[in-house]
Scaffold this motif. Structure first.
Motif, PDB file in Angstrom:
ATOM      1  N   GLU A  18       0.832  -1.204   0.000  1.00 32.00           N
ATOM      2  CA  GLU A  18       0.000   0.000   0.000  1.00 32.00           C
ATOM      3  C   GLU A  18       0.875   1.267   0.000  1.00 32.00           C
ATOM      4  O   GLU A  18       0.600   2.238  -0.713  1.00 32.00           O
ATOM      5  CB  GLU A  18      -0.883  -0.020   1.258  1.00 32.00           C
ATOM      6  CG  GLU A  18      -2.028   0.983   1.220  1.00 32.00           C
ATOM      7  CD  GLU A  18      -2.907   0.863   2.478  1.00 32.00           C
ATOM      8  OE1 GLU A  18      -3.141   1.896   3.095  1.00 32.00           O
ATOM      9  OE2 GLU A  18      -3.329  -0.265   2.809  1.00 32.00           O
ATOM     10  N   THR A  26      12.371  -0.281  -3.366  1.00 32.81           N
ATOM     11  CA  THR A  26      12.629   0.938  -2.572  1.00 32.81           C
ATOM     12  C   THR A  26      11.834   0.900  -1.271  1.00 32.81           C
ATOM     13  O   THR A  26      12.371   1.181  -0.190  1.00 32.81           O
ATOM     14  CB  THR A  26      12.246   2.200  -3.378  1.00 32.81           C
ATOM     15  OG1 THR A  26      12.915   2.160  -4.629  1.00 32.81           O
ATOM     16  CG2 THR A  26      12.620   3.470  -2.638  1.00 32.81           C
ATOM     17  N   THR A  80       6.261  12.355   3.267  1.00 31.54           N
ATOM     18  CA  THR A  80       7.031  11.814   2.129  1.00 31.54           C
ATOM     19  C   THR A  80       7.696  10.505   2.531  1.00 31.54           C
ATOM     20  O   THR A  80       7.873  10.229   3.727  1.00 31.54           O
ATOM     21  CB  THR A  80       8.146  12.800   1.692  1.00 31.54           C
ATOM     22  OG1 THR A  80       9.058  12.950   2.802  1.00 31.54           O
ATOM     23  CG2 THR A  80       7.575  14.153   1.299  1.00 31.54           C
ATOM     24  N   SER A  95       3.924   1.609  -1.130  1.00 36.88           N
ATOM     25  CA  SER A  95       4.635   1.834  -2.401  1.00 36.88           C
ATOM     26  C   SER A  95       3.734   2.584  -3.386  1.00 36.88           C
ATOM     27  O   SER A  95       4.199   3.393  -4.185  1.00 36.88           O
ATOM     28  CB  SER A  95       5.145   0.517  -2.994  1.00 36.88           C
ATOM     29  OG  SER A  95       4.099  -0.221  -3.558  1.00 36.88           O
ATOM     30  N   GLN A  96       2.420   2.338  -3.315  1.00 38.42           N
ATOM     31  CA  GLN A  96       1.476   3.067  -4.185  1.00 38.42           C
ATOM     32  C   GLN A  96       1.261   4.500  -3.675  1.00 38.42           C
ATOM     33  O   GLN A  96       1.287   5.449  -4.452  1.00 38.42           O
ATOM     34  CB  GLN A  96       0.128   2.337  -4.226  1.00 38.42           C
ATOM     35  CG  GLN A  96       0.213   1.002  -4.953  1.00 38.42           C
ATOM     36  CD  GLN A  96      -1.080   0.208  -4.836  1.00 38.42           C
ATOM     37  OE1 GLN A  96      -1.868   0.406  -3.929  1.00 38.42           O
ATOM     38  NE2 GLN A  96      -1.296  -0.700  -5.769  1.00 38.42           N
ATOM     39  N   ILE A  97       1.091   4.643  -2.353  1.00 38.71           N
ATOM     40  CA  ILE A  97       0.838   5.973  -1.777  1.00 38.71           C
ATOM     41  C   ILE A  97       1.991   6.928  -2.070  1.00 38.71           C
ATOM     42  O   ILE A  97       1.788   8.079  -2.459  1.00 38.71           O
ATOM     43  CB  ILE A  97       0.602   5.866  -0.250  1.00 38.71           C
ATOM     44  CG1 ILE A  97      -0.724   5.148   0.026  1.00 38.71           C
ATOM     45  CG2 ILE A  97       0.603   7.239   0.418  1.00 38.71           C
ATOM     46  CD1 ILE A  97      -0.917   4.698   1.459  1.00 38.71           C
ATOM     47  N   PHE A  98       3.227   6.441  -1.889  1.00 39.72           N
ATOM     48  CA  PHE A  98       4.395   7.314  -2.083  1.00 39.72           C
ATOM     49  C   PHE A  98       5.004   7.208  -3.483  1.00 39.72           C
ATOM     50  O   PHE A  98       6.038   7.807  -3.751  1.00 39.72           O
ATOM     51  CB  PHE A  98       5.462   6.996  -1.024  1.00 39.72           C
ATOM     52  CG  PHE A  98       5.073   7.387   0.377  1.00 39.72           C
ATOM     53  CD1 PHE A  98       4.847   8.717   0.707  1.00 39.72           C
ATOM     54  CD2 PHE A  98       4.920   6.427   1.372  1.00 39.72           C
ATOM     55  CE1 PHE A  98       4.488   9.083   2.004  1.00 39.72           C
ATOM     56  CE2 PHE A  98       4.558   6.782   2.664  1.00 39.72           C
ATOM     57  CZ  PHE A  98       4.335   8.122   2.976  1.00 39.72           C
ATOM     58  N   SER A  99       4.369   6.398  -4.357  1.00 29.63           N
ATOM     59  CA  SER A  99       4.845   6.209  -5.740  1.00 29.63           C
ATOM     60  C   SER A  99       6.315   5.777  -5.797  1.00 29.63           C
ATOM     61  O   SER A  99       7.127   6.363  -6.505  1.00 29.63           O
ATOM     62  CB  SER A  99       4.662   7.500  -6.558  1.00 29.63           C
ATOM     63  OG  SER A  99       3.326   7.902  -6.515  1.00 29.63           O
ATOM     64  N   VAL A 100       6.656   4.750  -4.999  1.00 27.97           N
ATOM     65  CA  VAL A 100       8.014   4.169  -5.071  1.00 27.97           C
ATOM     66  C   VAL A 100       7.865   2.685  -5.399  1.00 27.97           C
ATOM     67  O   VAL A 100       6.824   2.090  -5.137  1.00 27.97           O
ATOM     68  CB  VAL A 100       8.791   4.343  -3.735  1.00 27.97           C
ATOM     69  CG1 VAL A 100       9.118   5.812  -3.494  1.00 27.97           C
ATOM     70  CG2 VAL A 100       8.025   3.770  -2.544  1.00 27.97           C
ATOM     71  N   ASP A 101       8.921   2.095  -5.997  1.00 23.95           N
ATOM     72  CA  ASP A 101       8.799   0.680  -6.401  1.00 23.95           C
ATOM     73  C   ASP A 101       8.989  -0.245  -5.190  1.00 23.95           C
ATOM     74  O   ASP A 101       9.363   0.189  -4.099  1.00 23.95           O
ATOM     75  CB  ASP A 101       9.774   0.341  -7.541  1.00 23.95           C
ATOM     76  CG  ASP A 101      11.225   0.563  -7.161  1.00 23.95           C
ATOM     77  OD1 ASP A 101      11.524   0.561  -5.956  1.00 23.95           O
ATOM     78  OD2 ASP A 101      12.066   0.735  -8.066  1.00 23.95           O
TER      79      ASP A 101
END
Length: 462
Positions: A34, A45, A96, A36-42
């Protein structure tokens, strides 16, 4: 001295702080997808929210060994809780990804102090014949935190937002610091020792390099330059660190603890147990979610009976250790762990949830018999002046072993799964089952090694 010390409130303050720290260690794992989607990271990461926590523990626990000789028990306790509270509030407010990662590092700094401190207090305020019971209670905390983390976090995520994984722990941390300030005395002996900066740098590069290299091995490939370089630099730093410690009059970590064979034997068993256990706590939910197609919260519930049984039995096992000695408890425990891994390795896509839950009960019973008992026996082998060093060595080695275990086992799981898919089968569930089975066979071999090592254990004579 022991008569005036109020042991129950002291241990309550320490255990609550330790539980929250260990809960935080694994609670976020279930929310990584969840986040990784919220913060737009793969995915690789976002994994650093877990890896960064381990890395911080691996780096800071050895430093805590020397801080326990320089600072009072109260100073260390207050520092630990301050880090934990600041880190938790920062994490709950983090807008962030980078700030959330920083908050995790601050949180881990709190745990890096509280775990060795709790063991040191136990070994100082309890006589040898009562330490097993106290360490059994600590074993409950060590296992309950990581085991309940995913289940409770799954429930929180289903009903509230991920921020509440952090907000809900704040009252417990505040309770712990109030209890600690009121009841925790200074139990450690303060020595006039200087902090050797070179040793701190070498240990940081050493433990940090090895843990980092193994953690990114699956992501970059084990033959990539960054992985090989960080592991090699880490190992070389550790060799130089070891040589330096042996030559110093007042070393940062007194490696002379290794002169005691029972300590060394217990340390190896402890590392194998932690490597296996922490990688199992990552691989098993992956197997359930990918091969059995269970939701995150359901996976957590399957693991709950074993974890709860462990919590109930941990203090009882500790008292039995005090009464019957190490071999009577540890050897049967290692056998149960080996049986658990052998059963896990047989699992496929058709395995029922009940079978998984029952096997986990067997596994957690075995781990409960091994973990605290091995640690107690290992530290009992040392004279009192080596307690702080022995605790720092065991805590560092188990955190590093755990981080290495997760890195290697997850990468082996992925490699086996991918090769299964590359062989032409498009069945993703079967591929995931094949990957977990392969990993559990390796864990089984390590568990059998622990059975053999347990046969050489003795009760320390002093």
């Amino acid at each position: 001295m022991n008569k005036e010390i109020k042991k129950v409130p002291i241990m309550t303050a320490l255990f609550v702080a330790g539980f929250v720290g260990l809960f935080s260690e694994t609670a976020l794992n279930i929310a990584l997808g969840e986040l990784s989607q919220i913060f737009s990271v793969d995915a690789t990461t976002v994994q650093w929210l877990a890896t960064g926590y381990f890395l911080t523990l691996g780096i800071l626990v050895p430093v805590t060994g020397i801080l326990m000789q320089k600072l009072t028990t109260r100073q260390l306790f207050i520092a630990s809780l301050t880090f934990s509270i600041i880190g938790t509030i920062l994490a709950a407010l983090a807008p962030t990804f980078s700030l959330l990662l920083l908050a995790r590092v601050v949180q881990a700094a709190g745990l890096a102090i509280i775990l060795p401190l709790t063991q040191n207090v136990i070994f100082t305020i309890f006589p040898p014949n009562k330490r097993g019971g106290a360490m059994g209670a600590m074993g409950l905390v060590i296992l309950a935190g990581p085991a309940l983390g995913p289940t409770l976090a799954g429930l929180i995520l289903d009903t509230l937002s991920w921020h509440w994984i952090f907000w809900l722990t704040i009252p417990f941390l505040l309770f712990s610091i109030i209890m600690g300030i009121k009841f925790i005395p200074n139990v450690n002996e303060i020595r006039q020792i200087s902090l050797d900066i070179v040793s701190v740098i070498l240990s940081t590069i050493g433990f940090g390099g090895v843990v980092y290299g193994v953690s990114v091995g699956g992501e970059h490939g084990w033959t990539s330059t960054i992985v090989i370089l960080s592991i090699v630099i880490g190992l070389l730093s550790l060799i130089v660190f070891t040589i330096r410690q042996l030559k110093m009059e007042q070393p940062m970590l007194n490696l002379r603890a290794f002169k005691y064979p029972i300590f060394t034997l217990g340390l190896i068993m402890n590392m194998i147990t932690f490597l296996n256990m922490l990688s199992m706590l990552v691989i098993l939910p992956m197997y359930m979610q990918m091969a059995l197609i269970l939701a995150a919260f359901a996976s957590g519930l399957v693991l709950l009976p074993g974890s709860l049984l462990n919590c109930i039995l941990a203090p009882i096992i500790g008292k039995m250790f005090d009464k019957y000695g190490p071999k009577a408890i540890i050897t049967p425990g290692t056998i149960l762990v080996a049986i658990g891994y052998l059963l896990y390795a047989q699992y496929g896509t058709e395995t029922t949830v009940v079978i998984v839950a029952l096997t986990h009960v067997v596994m957690m019973l075995g781990i409960g018999m091994v973990l605290a008992s091995v640690q107690t026996n290992t530290l009992n082998a040392l004279p009192r002046q080596y307690f702080a060093d022995g605790i720092a060595i065991t805590q560092t080695s188990q955190q590093v072993a755990g981080a290495i275990g997760i890195g290697i086992m997850v990468s082996l799981f992925s490699a086996k799964k991918d090769s299964f898919l590359a062989a032409g089968s498009g069945d993703f569930s079967a591929a995931a089952a094949s990957g977990s089975s392969f990993v559990f066979y390796i864990s089984f071999v390590l568990a059998v090694l622990n059975v053999v090592l347990s046969l050489f254990l003795k009760k320390p004579q002093h």
